[in-house]
Design a protein around this motif. Sequence first.
Motif, mmCIF file in Angstrom:
data_model
loop_
_atom_site.group_PDB
_atom_site.id
_atom_site.type_symbol
_atom_site.label_atom_id
_atom_site.label_comp_id
_atom_site.label_asym_id
_atom_site.label_seq_id
_atom_site.Cartn_x
_atom_site.Cartn_y
_atom_site.Cartn_z
ATOM 1 N N ALA A 109 -73.917 65.411 -9.198
ATOM 2 C CA ALA A 109 -73.550 65.826 -7.841
ATOM 3 C C ALA A 109 -72.044 65.741 -7.631
ATOM 4 N N PHE A 110 -71.443 64.663 -8.145
ATOM 5 C CA PHE A 110 -69.986 64.491 -8.049
ATOM 6 C C PHE A 110 -69.281 65.630 -8.788
ATOM 7 N N ALA A 111 -69.767 65.946 -9.992
ATOM 8 C CA ALA A 111 -69.164 67.015 -10.785
ATOM 9 C C ALA A 111 -69.236 68.353 -10.058
ATOM 10 N N GLU A 112 -70.361 68.611 -9.435
ATOM 11 C CA GLU A 112 -70.504 69.872 -8.706
ATOM 12 C C GLU A 112 -69.545 69.919 -7.519
ATOM 13 N N ARG A 113 -69.410 68.798 -6.837
ATOM 14 C CA ARG A 113 -68.528 68.764 -5.663
ATOM 15 C C ARG A 113 -67.062 68.976 -6.020
ATOM 16 N N VAL A 114 -66.588 68.359 -7.113
ATOM 17 C CA VAL A 114 -65.161 68.462 -7.462
ATOM 18 C C VAL A 114 -64.860 69.673 -8.336
ATOM 19 N N GLY A 115 -65.902 70.394 -8.758
ATOM 20 C CA GLY A 115 -65.672 71.572 -9.587
ATOM 21 C C GLY A 115 -65.477 71.254 -11.060
ATOM 22 N N ALA A 116 -66.037 70.134 -11.521
ATOM 23 C CA ALA A 116 -65.924 69.769 -12.934
ATOM 24 C C ALA A 116 -66.906 70.587 -13.769
ATOM 25 N N THR A 117 -66.502 70.879 -14.990
ATOM 26 C CA THR A 117 -67.363 71.635 -15.897
ATOM 27 C C THR A 117 -67.963 70.752 -16.986
ATOM 28 N N ALA A 140 -80.748 65.751 -23.790
ATOM 29 C CA ALA A 140 -81.161 67.159 -23.810
ATOM 30 C C ALA A 140 -82.028 67.492 -22.608
ATOM 31 N N ALA A 141 -82.922 66.569 -22.258
ATOM 32 C CA ALA A 141 -83.790 66.786 -21.106
ATOM 33 C C ALA A 141 -82.987 66.808 -19.812
ATOM 34 N N PHE A 142 -82.008 65.920 -19.708
ATOM 35 C CA PHE A 142 -81.189 65.906 -18.495
ATOM 36 C C PHE A 142 -80.335 67.170 -18.405
ATOM 37 N N GLN A 143 -79.814 67.628 -19.544
ATOM 38 C CA GLN A 143 -79.026 68.864 -19.528
ATOM 39 C C GLN A 143 -79.855 70.025 -19.000
ATOM 40 N N ALA A 144 -81.106 70.105 -19.432
ATOM 41 C CA ALA A 144 -81.986 71.168 -18.943
ATOM 42 C C ALA A 144 -82.193 71.047 -17.441
ATOM 43 N N ALA A 145 -82.357 69.809 -16.967
ATOM 44 C CA ALA A 145 -82.528 69.596 -15.527
ATOM 45 C C ALA A 145 -81.265 69.986 -14.768
ATOM 46 N N ALA A 146 -80.109 69.628 -15.315
ATOM 47 C CA ALA A 146 -78.832 69.963 -14.666
ATOM 48 C C ALA A 146 -78.651 71.476 -14.579
ATOM 49 N N ASP A 147 -79.046 72.180 -15.630
ATOM 50 C CA ASP A 147 -78.911 73.643 -15.634
ATOM 51 C C ASP A 147 -79.790 74.293 -14.572
ATOM 52 N N ALA A 148 -80.917 73.635 -14.270
ATOM 53 C CA ALA A 148 -81.859 74.204 -13.301
ATOM 54 C C ALA A 148 -81.625 73.715 -11.882
ATOM 55 N N ALA A 149 -80.892 72.597 -11.732
ATOM 56 C CA ALA A 149 -80.828 71.931 -10.425
ATOM 57 C C ALA A 149 -79.594 72.234 -9.599
ATOM 58 N N GLU A 155 -76.204 79.846 -9.587
ATOM 59 C CA GLU A 155 -75.672 80.939 -8.773
ATOM 60 C C GLU A 155 -74.228 81.294 -9.083
ATOM 61 N N ARG A 156 -73.481 80.319 -9.600
ATOM 62 C CA ARG A 156 -72.035 80.548 -9.770
ATOM 63 C C ARG A 156 -71.616 80.694 -11.220
ATOM 64 N N GLY A 157 -72.558 80.584 -12.133
ATOM 65 C CA GLY A 157 -72.234 80.749 -13.537
ATOM 66 C C GLY A 157 -71.349 79.666 -14.099
ATOM 67 N N ARG A 158 -71.380 78.490 -13.495
ATOM 68 C CA ARG A 158 -70.523 77.385 -13.949
ATOM 69 C C ARG A 158 -71.408 76.235 -14.388
ATOM 70 N N ARG A 159 -71.834 76.273 -15.625
ATOM 71 C CA ARG A 159 -72.682 75.232 -16.188
ATOM 72 C C ARG A 159 -71.896 73.929 -16.332
ATOM 73 N N ILE A 160 -72.518 72.822 -15.949
ATOM 74 C CA ILE A 160 -71.897 71.505 -16.115
ATOM 75 C C ILE A 160 -72.471 70.896 -17.386
ATOM 76 N N VAL A 161 -71.635 70.769 -18.395
ATOM 77 C CA VAL A 161 -72.073 70.345 -19.724
ATOM 78 C C VAL A 161 -72.004 68.829 -19.847
#
Length: 228
Positions: A109-117, A140-149, A155-161
């Motif tokens: 959530a913090f990463a999404e708010r500050v625009g971190a990738t 790996a499971a959390f990454q999949a959740a992050a990609d979907a959540a 919507e913005r094409g900015r995956r948080i890795v």
Amino acid sequence: MGGKAVILLSGGLDSCTCMAVARAAGYELYPISFDYHQRHDRELDCAKRIAAHYHVAEHLIIETNMNAIGGSALTDDSIAVPTGDADRTEIPVTYVPARNLIFLSYALAFAERVGATHLYIGVNSVDYSGYPDCRPEFIAAFQAAADAATAAATERGRRIVVETPLQHLSKGEIVRLGTELGAPYELTTSCYRGGVEACGVCDSCVLRLRGFAEAGRRDPIPYAAGVR
């Protein structure tokens, strides 16, 4: 690389190394730390000092009372911190239920708010205490959740890795890497018992001391008399 990165910063050796890795990659640093009413809350002071050392853009500290859940020697004073076993394979009583899942969710959530990738976490599956939430399968499971959540990804094409640069390194290799990158290990703590002087006998201390020995270096933090 550049850009922004969130780093889970506990104040320990591994998370400090992650800070050094992210800085070396050119990221602007956004550490996040947690006051979860842990018995070793001294790590928060260490996290603040590490953040100051790196002149971070923002250091977020979240309070969440995981002692209300209990079930761990780190959050329940009625459960003693055991003497360390560097070769342990079973899950020890220092495991905090779902801790990394909870922490990574806040960090996402913090990463999404500050625009971190990128989101760095210092999990390790070589020299560790048997925690299930340090395994590659969990990440790996959390990454999949992050990609979907996140709106960022969907919507913005900015995956948080989610980055795990220490995942397959021994503690000795971690110490060597951090030393090469100038990580301020003198500002860190790893002891589960939370004293100003590390106990030297809990799981975390045993693994840390073994790592410095393997790297051929002296740990710069103070230990209780007679430990080394």
